[in-house]
Scaffold this active site. Sequence first.
Site, PDB file in Angstrom:
ATOM      1  N   HIS A  52       5.632   6.472  -0.737  1.00 50.56           N
ATOM      2  CA  HIS A  52       6.448   5.267  -0.911  1.00 50.56           C
ATOM      3  C   HIS A  52       5.626   4.017  -0.616  1.00 50.56           C
ATOM      4  O   HIS A  52       4.704   4.050   0.188  1.00 50.56           O
ATOM      5  CB  HIS A  52       7.703   5.321  -0.038  1.00 50.56           C
ATOM      6  CG  HIS A  52       7.447   5.182   1.426  1.00 50.56           C
ATOM      7  ND1 HIS A  52       6.962   6.222   2.192  1.00 50.56           N
ATOM      8  CD2 HIS A  52       7.606   4.130   2.279  1.00 50.56           C
ATOM      9  CE1 HIS A  52       6.847   5.821   3.441  1.00 50.56           C
ATOM     10  NE2 HIS A  52       7.219   4.551   3.537  1.00 50.56           N
TER      11      HIS A  52
ATOM     12  N   HIS B   3       0.839  -1.200   0.000  1.00 50.51           N
ATOM     13  CA  HIS B   3       0.000   0.000   0.000  1.00 50.51           C
ATOM     14  C   HIS B   3       0.875   1.252   0.000  1.00 50.51           C
ATOM     15  O   HIS B   3       2.094   1.151   0.178  1.00 50.51           O
ATOM     16  CB  HIS B   3      -0.878   0.013   1.256  1.00 50.51           C
ATOM     17  CG  HIS B   3      -0.047   0.092   2.494  1.00 50.51           C
ATOM     18  ND1 HIS B   3       0.432  -1.036   3.133  1.00 50.51           N
ATOM     19  CD2 HIS B   3       0.462   1.151   3.174  1.00 50.51           C
ATOM     20  CE1 HIS B   3       1.184  -0.665   4.154  1.00 50.51           C
ATOM     21  NE2 HIS B   3       1.226   0.656   4.202  1.00 50.51           N
TER      22      HIS B   3
HETATM   23  P1  2AM Z   1       6.796   2.041   6.136  1.00 49.03           P
HETATM   24  O1  2AM Z   1       6.321   0.987   5.210  1.00 49.03           O
HETATM   25  O2  2AM Z   1       7.728   3.000   5.542  1.00 49.03           O
HETATM   26  O3  2AM Z   1       7.282   1.454   7.459  1.00 49.03           O
HETATM   27  C1  2AM Z   1       1.880   0.743   8.398  1.00 49.03           C
HETATM   28  O4  2AM Z   1       2.887   0.637   9.357  1.00 49.03           O
HETATM   29  C2  2AM Z   1       2.204   1.787   7.370  1.00 49.03           C
HETATM   30  O5  2AM Z   1       2.347   3.078   7.986  1.00 49.03           O
HETATM   31  C3  2AM Z   1       3.485   1.552   6.618  1.00 49.03           C
HETATM   32  O6  2AM Z   1       3.286   1.953   5.289  1.00 49.03           O
HETATM   33  C4  2AM Z   1       4.464   2.465   7.305  1.00 49.03           C
HETATM   34  O7  2AM Z   1       5.506   2.924   6.482  1.00 49.03           O
HETATM   35  C5  2AM Z   1       3.591   3.644   7.621  1.00 49.03           C
HETATM   36  N1  2AM Z   1       4.093   4.501   8.693  1.00 49.03           N
HETATM   37  C6  2AM Z   1       4.256   5.843   8.613  1.00 49.03           C
HETATM   38  N2  2AM Z   1       4.702   6.338   9.778  1.00 49.03           N
HETATM   39  C7  2AM Z   1       4.837   5.296  10.606  1.00 49.03           C
HETATM   40  C8  2AM Z   1       5.271   5.168  11.961  1.00 49.03           C
HETATM   41  N3  2AM Z   1       5.620   6.229  12.695  1.00 49.03           N
HETATM   42  N4  2AM Z   1       5.314   3.925  12.494  1.00 49.03           N
HETATM   43  C9  2AM Z   1       4.936   2.851  11.775  1.00 49.03           C
HETATM   44  N5  2AM Z   1       4.504   2.913  10.498  1.00 49.03           N
HETATM   45  C10 2AM Z   1       4.454   4.120   9.926  1.00 49.03           C
END
Ligand code: 2AM
Length: 177
Positions: free
Chosen positions: A126, A44
Amino acid sequence: MTAAHARLFFALWPDTATRTALAAWQRSVAPLCGGRGMHPEDVHLTLAFLGDTPLELLDAVKHVAAGVHGEPFALRVDALNYWKHNRIVWAGVHEVPAALSALVEDLRGRLRAAGIRFDAKAFVPHITLFRNARPAESWPALPHIDWQVKAFALVRAAGGTGPRYRVEARWPLDGSR
Ligand code: 2AM
């Protein structure tokens, strides 16, 4: 997290064609970067991360989302990237559509106004493909993916095995609000 909380985030949730194409990217890159691949059903693009949220706020969170104004847009996924600090390999875009920036701004502004907490880190679109990965010496050129974005979703971490996330609710981006 207690039973009275849910781990929540808003995201763009790929349609089947986009999901299939992203899974093909994962297969091409896996031998180069190792690590743990995201379950293809979980891939996602996060718009706002709320994290552990009291369930009593769920209706308020959905109410905020229902007020978001958004237009549909095409998102061309055409870049592979690696972040050293958290060792993730992610798919990204060279060009961020104005409608995506506007959507994030509107959503985050409304969350803020409603007093709903979220991670306020600057938005970098991303799509995480691998965690605990290593950088590849060079990334392959992969066919770009044209994702027709017509909705956004509130997603909930479900835990367990297999896909970890499930869509809690979805709102159309049809310029109607
Ligand atoms: P990431 O894939 O770069 O870890 C669920 O965790 C989603 O929320 C993921 O897409 C994650 O990004 C994003 N996300 C954004 N901020 C976050 C945070 N502080 N902690 C965990 N996940 C975060």
